[in-house]
Design a protein around this motif. Structure first.
Motif, PDB file in Angstrom:
ATOM      1  N   UNK A 226     -13.686 -24.234 -21.171  1.00  0.00           N
ATOM      2  CA  UNK A 226     -13.366 -22.878 -20.748  1.00  0.00           C
ATOM      3  C   UNK A 226     -14.158 -22.487 -19.504  1.00  0.00           C
ATOM      4  N   UNK A 227     -15.443 -22.823 -19.495  1.00  0.00           N
ATOM      5  CA  UNK A 227     -16.293 -22.502 -18.337  1.00  0.00           C
ATOM      6  C   UNK A 227     -15.813 -23.234 -17.096  1.00  0.00           C
ATOM      7  N   UNK A 228     -15.506 -24.520 -17.229  1.00  0.00           N
ATOM      8  CA  UNK A 228     -15.075 -25.298 -16.062  1.00  0.00           C
ATOM      9  C   UNK A 228     -13.717 -24.822 -15.572  1.00  0.00           C
ATOM     10  N   UNK A 229     -12.813 -24.483 -16.481  1.00  0.00           N
ATOM     11  CA  UNK A 229     -11.523 -23.935 -16.062  1.00  0.00           C
ATOM     12  C   UNK A 229     -11.696 -22.644 -15.273  1.00  0.00           C
ATOM     13  N   UNK A 230     -12.645 -21.809 -15.696  1.00  0.00           N
ATOM     14  CA  UNK A 230     -12.885 -20.554 -14.982  1.00  0.00           C
ATOM     15  C   UNK A 230     -13.397 -20.817 -13.557  1.00  0.00           C
ATOM     16  N   UNK A 231     -14.266 -21.823 -13.429  1.00  0.00           N
ATOM     17  CA  UNK A 231     -14.773 -22.177 -12.101  1.00  0.00           C
ATOM     18  C   UNK A 231     -13.645 -22.667 -11.207  1.00  0.00           C
ATOM     19  N   UNK A 232     -12.770 -23.516 -11.763  1.00  0.00           N
ATOM     20  CA  UNK A 232     -11.624 -24.019 -10.994  1.00  0.00           C
ATOM     21  C   UNK A 232     -10.732 -22.860 -10.549  1.00  0.00           C
ATOM     22  N   UNK A 233     -10.502 -21.912 -11.438  1.00  0.00           N
ATOM     23  CA  UNK A 233      -9.677 -20.749 -11.083  1.00  0.00           C
ATOM     24  C   UNK A 233     -10.319 -19.920  -9.986  1.00  0.00           C
ATOM     25  N   UNK A 234     -11.636 -19.776 -10.039  1.00  0.00           N
ATOM     26  CA  UNK A 234     -12.329 -18.976  -9.011  1.00  0.00           C
ATOM     27  C   UNK A 234     -12.213 -19.622  -7.646  1.00  0.00           C
ATOM     28  N   UNK A 235     -12.441 -20.944  -7.587  1.00  0.00           N
ATOM     29  CA  UNK A 235     -12.308 -21.626  -6.300  1.00  0.00           C
ATOM     30  C   UNK A 235     -10.848 -21.634  -5.839  1.00  0.00           C
ATOM     31  N   UNK A 236      -9.925 -21.856  -6.759  1.00  0.00           N
ATOM     32  CA  UNK A 236      -8.511 -21.906  -6.388  1.00  0.00           C
ATOM     33  C   UNK A 236      -8.016 -20.570  -5.839  1.00  0.00           C
ATOM     34  N   UNK A 237      -8.585 -19.468  -6.334  1.00  0.00           N
ATOM     35  CA  UNK A 237      -8.162 -18.147  -5.870  1.00  0.00           C
ATOM     36  C   UNK A 237      -8.518 -17.896  -4.413  1.00  0.00           C
ATOM     37  N   UNK A 238      -9.439 -18.704  -3.860  1.00  0.00           N
ATOM     38  CA  UNK A 238      -9.823 -18.527  -2.454  1.00  0.00           C
ATOM     39  C   UNK A 238      -8.669 -18.869  -1.512  1.00  0.00           C
ATOM     40  N   UNK A 239      -7.713 -19.650  -2.002  1.00  0.00           N
ATOM     41  CA  UNK A 239      -6.601 -20.080  -1.147  1.00  0.00           C
ATOM     42  C   UNK A 239      -5.471 -19.069  -1.110  1.00  0.00           C
ATOM     43  N   UNK A 240      -5.537 -18.035  -1.964  1.00  0.00           N
ATOM     44  CA  UNK A 240      -4.448 -17.049  -2.013  1.00  0.00           C
ATOM     45  C   UNK A 240      -4.760 -15.849  -1.149  1.00  0.00           C
TER      46      UNK A 240
END
Length: 240
Positions: A226-240
């Motif tokens: 869950x923690x790692x998925x949240x980190x991936x989502x945070x970095x991925x949101x930088x592209x939007x």
């Protein structure tokens, strides 16, 4: 004396005001501190490393090139553990820690601020600035800065030898309520103002970072996913 690297050049450029003390920690050959000393950016530039051979050589170099009256009181060399940095109470001081791993950097930061807080003479308006540049583990470093209510002053990405590094300039206030609620002062766990995704190296660095956490996810235990998925989502949101 050797030329300084692109990372050190950028850190040097981020030191834009005069300090009473600048602490160049894990200074290695002292190239950054020497540059700051030549620019007379502080009343005293402190060179700090735990390796005796390095500090002995550096002291000889300083005595040879910076022994004139203009400089003789402007530098000190310390062969000590950065975690035991002998900070004194001053109005304006800067601690620079670059070129170490994130885990070690976190331990340094936490030890420095804990030791400083234990000084009963620390006035309520005291503050310390830090410029840090970990070689990896940037997300946990940022989480640590957030947890200790650091204020963001500046941040950037520097590309050197085909590798990207984050440089973070922050301030820690003691005994006074820091204005951490101001959006301009907030530290983002993934970085904010440092990104320019029109730059190819920034795009590549972001993709590499997301890829790193996706690989971590594959090997993660169930309680870590869950923690790692949240980190991936945070970095991925930088592209939007």
């Amino acid at each position: 004396m050797r030329n300084i690297s692109q990372r050190l050049q950028k850190i040097d450029s981020m030191v834009s005001t005069h300090y009473q003390s600048i602490w160049d920690c894990c200074c290695d050959h002292g190239l950054l501190g020497l540059t700051l000393l030549k620019r007379q950016t502080a009343d005293t530039v402190h060179f700090v490393d735990i390796v005796p051979s390095l500090t002995t050589h550096l002291e000889s170099l300083l005595q040879k090139h910076f022994s004139a009256d203009d400089y003789i009181q402007a530098w000190q060399v310390h062969c000590i553990d950065v975690a035991k940095l002998p900070l004194v109470i001053q109005d304006k001081q800067l601690v620079i820690i670059a070129g170490v791993g994130g885990e070690l950097l976190i331990s340094f930061i936490e030890s420095i601020i804990t030791n400083f807080q234990q000084n009963s003479l620390v006035p309520p308006t005291s503050e310390i600035e830090f410029i840090v540049c970990p070689v990896h583990y940037n997300y946990p470093v940022r989480q640590t800065l957030i947890a200790h209510n650091f204020i963001l002053l500046d941040e950037c990405i520097v590309t050197e030898n085909k590798r990207c590094y984050e440089i973070i300039h922050v301030k820690k206030q003691f005994g006074a309520s820091a204005d951490i609620d101001n959006p301009l002062n907030k530290i983002s766990p993934t970085g904010d103002k440092m990104w320019d995704l029109s730059i190819k190296s920034h795009q590549q660095y972001l993709a590499k970072t997301i890829g790193h956490y996706k690989r971590m996810l594959l090997a993660a235990k169930d309680n870590e996913k869950q923690t790692i998925n949240r980190i991936i989502e945070q970095y991925s949101s930088l592209t939007t």
